[in-house]
Design a protein around this motif. Structure first.
Motif, PDB file in Angstrom:
ATOM      1  N   GLY A 143      78.126  14.299 -14.830  1.00 22.03           N
ATOM      2  CA  GLY A 143      78.878  13.283 -15.577  1.00 22.03           C
ATOM      3  C   GLY A 143      77.959  12.389 -16.384  1.00 22.03           C
ATOM      4  N   ALA A 144      76.818  12.008 -15.795  1.00 20.37           N
ATOM      5  CA  ALA A 144      75.848  11.183 -16.521  1.00 20.37           C
ATOM      6  C   ALA A 144      75.236  11.940 -17.689  1.00 20.37           C
ATOM      7  CB  ALA A 144      74.753  10.713 -15.564  1.00 20.37           C
ATOM      8  N   LEU A 145      75.176  13.261 -17.580  1.00 23.82           N
ATOM      9  CA  LEU A 145      74.653  14.093 -18.666  1.00 23.82           C
ATOM     10  C   LEU A 145      75.728  14.488 -19.672  1.00 23.82           C
ATOM     11  CD1 LEU A 145      72.213  16.550 -16.815  1.00 23.82           C
ATOM     12  CD2 LEU A 145      71.612  14.723 -18.421  1.00 23.82           C
ATOM     13  N   GLY A 146      76.984  14.059 -19.431  1.00 23.91           N
ATOM     14  CA  GLY A 146      78.075  14.435 -20.327  1.00 23.91           C
ATOM     15  C   GLY A 146      77.808  14.119 -21.784  1.00 23.91           C
ATOM     16  N   PRO A 147      77.399  12.888 -22.130  1.00 27.56           N
ATOM     17  CA  PRO A 147      77.108  12.600 -23.541  1.00 27.56           C
ATOM     18  C   PRO A 147      76.006  13.475 -24.120  1.00 27.56           C
ATOM     19  CG  PRO A 147      77.388  10.556 -22.305  1.00 27.56           C
ATOM     20  CD  PRO A 147      77.363  11.662 -21.302  1.00 27.56           C
ATOM     21  N   ALA A 148      74.957  13.760 -23.335  1.00 30.54           N
ATOM     22  CA  ALA A 148      73.867  14.608 -23.829  1.00 30.54           C
ATOM     23  C   ALA A 148      74.340  16.043 -24.048  1.00 30.54           C
ATOM     24  CB  ALA A 148      72.698  14.583 -22.845  1.00 30.54           C
ATOM     25  N   LEU A 149      75.157  16.570 -23.127  1.00 36.25           N
ATOM     26  CA  LEU A 149      75.680  17.926 -23.290  1.00 36.25           C
ATOM     27  C   LEU A 149      76.658  17.995 -24.453  1.00 36.25           C
ATOM     28  CD1 LEU A 149      76.203  18.910 -19.540  1.00 36.25           C
ATOM     29  CD2 LEU A 149      74.416  19.725 -21.082  1.00 36.25           C
ATOM     30  N   GLN A 150      77.463  16.949 -24.629  1.00 39.30           N
ATOM     31  CA  GLN A 150      78.357  16.903 -25.783  1.00 39.30           C
ATOM     32  C   GLN A 150      77.584  16.997 -27.081  1.00 39.30           C
ATOM     33  OE1 GLN A 150      80.903  13.393 -25.594  1.00 39.30           O
ATOM     34  NE2 GLN A 150      82.708  14.694 -25.399  1.00 39.30           N
ATOM     35  N   ALA A 151      76.516  16.223 -27.183  1.00 40.22           N
ATOM     36  CA  ALA A 151      75.720  16.217 -28.410  1.00 40.22           C
ATOM     37  C   ALA A 151      75.002  17.540 -28.624  1.00 40.22           C
ATOM     38  CB  ALA A 151      74.702  15.075 -28.350  1.00 40.22           C
ATOM     39  N   ALA A 152      74.527  18.160 -27.538  1.00 42.85           N
ATOM     40  CA  ALA A 152      73.751  19.399 -27.673  1.00 42.85           C
ATOM     41  C   ALA A 152      74.624  20.587 -28.054  1.00 42.85           C
ATOM     42  CB  ALA A 152      73.015  19.685 -26.368  1.00 42.85           C
ATOM     43  N   PHE A 153      75.861  20.643 -27.520  1.00 40.35           N
ATOM     44  CA  PHE A 153      76.689  21.832 -27.717  1.00 40.35           C
ATOM     45  C   PHE A 153      77.984  21.556 -28.472  1.00 40.35           C
ATOM     46  CE2 PHE A 153      74.203  22.748 -23.827  1.00 40.35           C
ATOM     47  CZ  PHE A 153      73.586  23.926 -24.226  1.00 40.35           C
ATOM     48  N   GLY A 154      78.236  20.304 -28.881  1.00 41.03           N
ATOM     49  CA  GLY A 154      79.459  19.978 -29.605  1.00 41.03           C
ATOM     50  C   GLY A 154      80.704  20.171 -28.772  1.00 41.03           C
ATOM     51  N   LEU A 155      80.738  19.610 -27.563  1.00 38.10           N
ATOM     52  CA  LEU A 155      81.823  19.849 -26.621  1.00 38.10           C
ATOM     53  C   LEU A 155      82.933  18.817 -26.763  1.00 38.10           C
ATOM     54  CD1 LEU A 155      79.640  20.438 -23.418  1.00 38.10           C
ATOM     55  CD2 LEU A 155      80.317  22.116 -25.144  1.00 38.10           C
ATOM     56  N   ASP A 156      84.167  19.233 -26.423  1.00 42.87           N
ATOM     57  CA  ASP A 156      85.246  18.260 -26.280  1.00 42.87           C
ATOM     58  C   ASP A 156      85.309  17.814 -24.820  1.00 42.87           C
ATOM     59  OD1 ASP A 156      86.611  20.259 -24.829  1.00 42.87           O
ATOM     60  OD2 ASP A 156      87.769  20.902 -26.581  1.00 42.87           O
ATOM     61  N   ALA A 157      86.241  16.926 -24.492  1.00 43.48           N
ATOM     62  CA  ALA A 157      86.289  16.360 -23.146  1.00 43.48           C
ATOM     63  C   ALA A 157      86.577  17.421 -22.080  1.00 43.48           C
ATOM     64  CB  ALA A 157      87.347  15.256 -23.091  1.00 43.48           C
ATOM     65  N   ALA A 158      87.476  18.363 -22.383  1.00 42.12           N
ATOM     66  CA  ALA A 158      87.794  19.404 -21.404  1.00 42.12           C
ATOM     67  C   ALA A 158      86.578  20.276 -21.118  1.00 42.12           C
ATOM     68  CB  ALA A 158      88.950  20.266 -21.912  1.00 42.12           C
ATOM     69  N   GLN A 159      85.788  20.578 -22.138  1.00 49.06           N
ATOM     70  CA  GLN A 159      84.601  21.410 -21.933  1.00 49.06           C
ATOM     71  C   GLN A 159      83.550  20.702 -21.082  1.00 49.06           C
ATOM     72  OE1 GLN A 159      84.027  22.151 -26.173  1.00 49.06           O
ATOM     73  NE2 GLN A 159      84.267  24.352 -25.814  1.00 49.06           N
ATOM     74  N   VAL A 160      83.439  19.388 -21.226  1.00 47.22           N
ATOM     75  CA  VAL A 160      82.545  18.638 -20.342  1.00 47.22           C
ATOM     76  C   VAL A 160      83.007  18.804 -18.895  1.00 47.22           C
ATOM     77  CG1 VAL A 160      81.731  16.339 -19.698  1.00 47.22           C
ATOM     78  CG2 VAL A 160      81.879  16.981 -22.106  1.00 47.22           C
ATOM     79  N   GLY A 161      84.311  18.750 -18.675  1.00 46.18           N
ATOM     80  CA  GLY A 161      84.848  18.937 -17.332  1.00 46.18           C
ATOM     81  C   GLY A 161      84.580  20.313 -16.774  1.00 46.18           C
ATOM     82  N   PHE A 162      84.551  21.333 -17.635  1.00 44.64           N
ATOM     83  CA  PHE A 162      84.288  22.690 -17.168  1.00 44.64           C
ATOM     84  C   PHE A 162      82.886  22.834 -16.594  1.00 44.64           C
ATOM     85  CE2 PHE A 162      87.950  24.327 -19.743  1.00 44.64           C
ATOM     86  CZ  PHE A 162      88.579  24.988 -18.700  1.00 44.64           C
ATOM     87  N   ALA A 163      81.931  22.014 -17.031  1.00 48.88           N
ATOM     88  CA  ALA A 163      80.592  22.072 -16.449  1.00 48.88           C
ATOM     89  C   ALA A 163      80.652  21.738 -14.960  1.00 48.88           C
ATOM     90  CB  ALA A 163      79.654  21.109 -17.178  1.00 48.88           C
ATOM     91  N   MET A 164      81.385  20.681 -14.608  1.00 46.66           N
ATOM     92  CA  MET A 164      81.545  20.347 -13.198  1.00 46.66           C
ATOM     93  C   MET A 164      82.314  21.429 -12.463  1.00 46.66           C
ATOM     94  SD  MET A 164      80.904  18.247 -10.741  1.00 46.66           S
ATOM     95  CE  MET A 164      80.401  16.673 -11.483  1.00 46.66           C
ATOM     96  N   SER A 165      83.339  21.985 -13.101  1.00 45.58           N
ATOM     97  CA  SER A 165      84.121  23.042 -12.457  1.00 45.58           C
ATOM     98  C   SER A 165      83.261  24.257 -12.158  1.00 45.58           C
ATOM     99  CB  SER A 165      85.296  23.441 -13.349  1.00 45.58           C
ATOM    100  OG  SER A 165      86.185  22.365 -13.519  1.00 45.58           O
ATOM    101  N   ALA A 166      82.395  24.638 -13.099  1.00 49.57           N
ATOM    102  CA  ALA A 166      81.521  25.787 -12.888  1.00 49.57           C
ATOM    103  C   ALA A 166      80.594  25.568 -11.709  1.00 49.57           C
ATOM    104  CB  ALA A 166      80.705  26.060 -14.160  1.00 49.57           C
ATOM    105  N   ALA A 167      80.068  24.339 -11.586  1.00 48.54           N
ATOM    106  CA  ALA A 167      79.144  24.030 -10.495  1.00 48.54           C
ATOM    107  C   ALA A 167      79.840  23.926  -9.152  1.00 48.54           C
ATOM    108  CB  ALA A 167      78.408  22.725 -10.804  1.00 48.54           C
ATOM    109  N   GLN A 168      81.176  23.873  -9.150  1.00 45.01           N
ATOM    110  CA  GLN A 168      81.915  23.688  -7.907  1.00 45.01           C
ATOM    111  C   GLN A 168      82.881  24.838  -7.627  1.00 45.01           C
ATOM    112  OE1 GLN A 168      81.417  21.101  -5.916  1.00 45.01           O
ATOM    113  NE2 GLN A 168      80.287  19.673  -7.195  1.00 45.01           N
ATOM    114  N   ALA A 169      82.819  25.915  -8.412  1.00 47.98           N
ATOM    115  CA  ALA A 169      83.839  26.959  -8.319  1.00 47.98           C
ATOM    116  C   ALA A 169      83.715  27.800  -7.050  1.00 47.98           C
ATOM    117  CB  ALA A 169      83.773  27.858  -9.557  1.00 47.98           C
TER     118      ALA A 169
END
Length: 399
Positions: free
Chosen positions: A34-60
């Motif tokens: 979550g703290a890296l959300g802004p950095a990942l958004q900037a690096a990959f051009g993500l929307d809010a749902a895609q930021v959430g998918f990062a956490m989902s992938a790590a917890q799947a």
């Protein structure tokens, strides 16, 4: 004439420190996404749902992996299972740091979640084995404080590393933390003088244990699901919401997330110690936490335009109760387990929670993308918490 019980070994505090360190290091990057959300958004051009998918992938994977890890912990050495899991987390995060696409990062996070399955139930089982019921909640609270503490440290450190050297450096730091803490646990942990009772293993052991556990699950499941949804919505989206709805810079929002997580780490110890002494049982602190969260979310939804100090206070309140609930909850889970099935009980309860850990962040983000605001998502979660609280209030507070 009965022989008096031997005094508890002082080494239990070393075990508690090792389990807490393993928890802190293992979740450092995963809970810091979550703290890296802004950095990942900037690096990959993500929307809010895609930021959430990062956490989902790590917890799947833990949805199915946690009960399996619990069974393995009931059968094999905790130091082996936790050590191997931490090594897998570290190797996967190194791979993620070298991925060239967001899809590649998600794939490596899925692999990391396989190793992450061992850290949570492993630490919970060793604390249950080394501590008696009169201090178990307090010890569980300290151990479980490792998760928000790791997340708080991640909020403090990872965005700085990402700003200076790119998001890849943050992933490398997470790999180092997981490996170092896991290996320390593997090298220095030893089993208690009086291990937990075991049960004879049979071909139908899995089904037998589930039949015993099923009647004990409803109160644990509903409270856990509601509270873990709050926890991960805050973890993933607080900095982004503070930026979008409040106009607070992302750097400041990350600091408020750090404050919330640090308050949660302290609360896990305090609320768990309260649960050891509560005359109304371990569930009572959970009920109080749900009520406090509902009030805090109502204040937070209405807070845009409030001074920064008030917003920070609300964030700390939500962190205190939205993260602190886990200490008494995990103690309640361990004490509800049948004989010889603590590992499986913890793994199964965590796995049910894990379904919502995976589903809530992208759903929360998708609702924001559809409506243009995070306010509706917070309202839905507040309603769910109140509904569970009212339902559970009809039952006895004792497990």
């Amino acid at each position: 004439m009965s022989t008096p019980a031997a005094p508890p070994s002082a080494y239990r505090w070393v075990v508690l420190a090792l389990a807490t360190l393993a928890q802190t290091g293992g979740c450092f990057l995963v809970q810091g996404l979550g703290a890296l959300g802004p950095a990942l958004q900037a690096a990959f051009g993500l929307d809010a749902a895609q930021v959430g998918f990062a956490m989902s992938a790590a917890q799947a994977v833990p949805i199915v992996g946690l009960p399996v890890a619990g069974l393995l912990l009931d059968r094999f050495s905790e130091r082996l299972i936790v050590g191997l899991g931490a090594t897998m987390v570290a190797a996967s995060l190194v791979g993620a740091a070298r991925a060239e696409s967001y899809g590649g990062v998600l794939s490596w996070l899925v692999v990391a979640s396989v190793g992450y399955c061992t850290v949570q139930p492993g630490g919970g089982k060793v604390v249950a084995a080394w501590f008696s019921p009169d201090t178990r909640g307090f010890a569980m609270g300290i151990r479980q404080a490792g998760l928000p503490l790791g997340a708080a440290l991640a909020a403090l450190i990872l965005p700085v590393a990402a700003a200076r050297n790119g998001w890849q450096a943050a992933f490398d730091l997470g790999a180092f933390a997981a490996l170092a803490s896991g290996l320390l646990f593997a090298f220095f942990y030893r089993p208690p003088p009086e291990p937990l009772p075991e049960r004879k293993r049979t071909p139908g052991m899995w089904r037998e244990r589930f039949k015993e556990i099923a009647p004990r699950l409803p109160r644990i499941v509903w409270s856990g699901v509601a509270l873990v949804s709050v926890q991960f919505a805050i973890t993933v989206y607080l900095p982004l919401d503070l930026r979008d709805r409040f106009g607070i810079p992302a750097e400041t929002g990350v600091k408020l997330l750090f404050g919330a997580q640090f308050a949660g780490a302290f609360a896990r110890i305090l609320l768990a110690a309260w649960s050891d002494r509560s005359r109304r049982g371990r569930f009572f602190p959970l009920a109080m936490s749900m009520g406090a969260i509902a009030l805090g979310l109502a204040a937070y939804i209405a807070a845009p335009g409030a001074p920064l100090w008030l917003v920070a206070g609300i964030a700390a309140w939500l962190g205190f109760f939205g993260f602190g609930w886990y200490g008494p909850w995990i103690a309640l889970v361990s004490e509800a387990a049948p004989r010889g099935a603590i590992g499986f009980m913890i793994g199964l309860a965590m796995a049910i929670n894990q379904i919502f850990v995976v589903l809530v962040p992208p759903a929360f983000g998708a609702l924001r993308d559809a409506t243009g605001t995070f306010a509706y998502g917070w309202g839905v979660i507040a309603f769910a918490v109140v509904l569970v609280l009212l339902t559970q209030a009809r039952t006895s507070f004792r497990p």
